[in-house]
Design a protein around this motif. Sequence first.
Motif, short mmCIF file in Angstrom:
data_model
loop_
_atom_site.label_atom_id
_atom_site.label_comp_id
_atom_site.label_asym_id
_atom_site.label_seq_id
_atom_site.Cartn_x
_atom_site.Cartn_y
_atom_site.Cartn_z
N ASP A 131 0.82 -1.22 0.00
CA ASP A 131 0.00 0.00 0.00
C ASP A 131 0.85 1.27 0.00
N GLY A 132 2.18 1.11 -0.19
CA GLY A 132 3.04 2.27 -0.35
C GLY A 132 2.88 2.87 -1.74
N SER A 133 3.38 4.09 -1.92
CA SER A 133 3.14 4.84 -3.15
C SER A 133 4.44 5.25 -3.83
N THR A 184 5.90 -0.06 -13.67
CA THR A 184 5.35 -1.41 -13.80
C THR A 184 4.48 -1.76 -12.59
N TYR A 185 3.48 -0.92 -12.37
CA TYR A 185 2.51 -1.12 -11.30
C TYR A 185 1.12 -1.18 -11.94
N LEU A 257 1.02 8.51 -10.63
CA LEU A 257 0.80 8.06 -9.26
C LEU A 257 0.54 6.56 -9.26
N SER A 258 1.41 5.80 -8.58
CA SER A 258 1.32 4.36 -8.56
C SER A 258 1.24 3.86 -7.12
N LYS A 259 0.54 2.74 -6.95
CA LYS A 259 0.39 2.13 -5.62
C LYS A 259 0.84 0.67 -5.66
N LYS A 260 1.61 0.27 -4.64
CA LYS A 260 2.01 -1.12 -4.52
C LYS A 260 0.93 -1.90 -3.78
N ASN A 261 0.36 -2.89 -4.43
CA ASN A 261 -0.70 -3.69 -3.82
C ASN A 261 -0.18 -5.04 -3.35
#
Length: 261
Positions: A131-133, A184-185, A257-261
């Motif tokens: 959930d980091g960005s 690559t998110y 803007l990308s989020k790690k899921n």
Amino acid sequence: MSTSAKPFDDKFGSVSKNYKNFRPTYSDELFSIIDDFCAKDKRDLAIDIGCGSGQATVRLSEYFKKVIGYEPSEGQIQHAEPAKNVEYKVSTAEKIDLPNESVDLITVAQAAHWFNLPVFYDETKRLLKNDGSLIIWSYGLMNITNNDAAQKIHQNHYYKTIGNQYWAPERKYIDDEYRDIKPTYENTTRKTISLPKKMSINDFVGYYSSWSGYANYLKKGNPDVLPSIKQTLLDAYNTTDEDSKIIDCYFPVYMILSKKN
């Protein structure tokens, strides 16, 4: 495909003081977008990669307990703005000295086009918590809005005096509005905002002096054209006051803007 950092070519160390003094400051709107995108319960550590002299780094410290700015140019770091919860380190973007899943936010302002992007994206995934960005942005060529003659002088300097022969090839990423910067998110969105600014003619010419393309132009033995450009701008505004903020302009800002899921 290369799995290492690009050999570092310090394009800004020689103009680091001008970079700090004349580059635009980022708007409240931009940091509001960052604040809204990031998880409210993950505000321990943000890192600003390719931080330059800290234009974005210090503002991030208002939202996070600790911020570390990473920058490969020692000249830039020497002019970085201090803050009580901000630390600066000399480092490339592709190998950061932090543990796995230890970072809540990674930002890159006006620097991603210099990176080995596949390696950098893998490094961000290693560093970010779930959930980091990852938030990347760049501002494009400014536009002068209150004087057509001044806008033509400005465009002539960018496209003709400097042009492709003195800008690094990576500059094309910016001219293409960062469309080819593709993290690559799976969870990625894009926004374009406008950064308005009022500038004096002195500040405007100072901004030119911070360009890596102009530093390269001078390095190749060309004469300093900024005094003559300054005079043409004074003529365009029919003034002798070089310090009054009479130039209305704006920078387009391209955000990813990308989020790690």
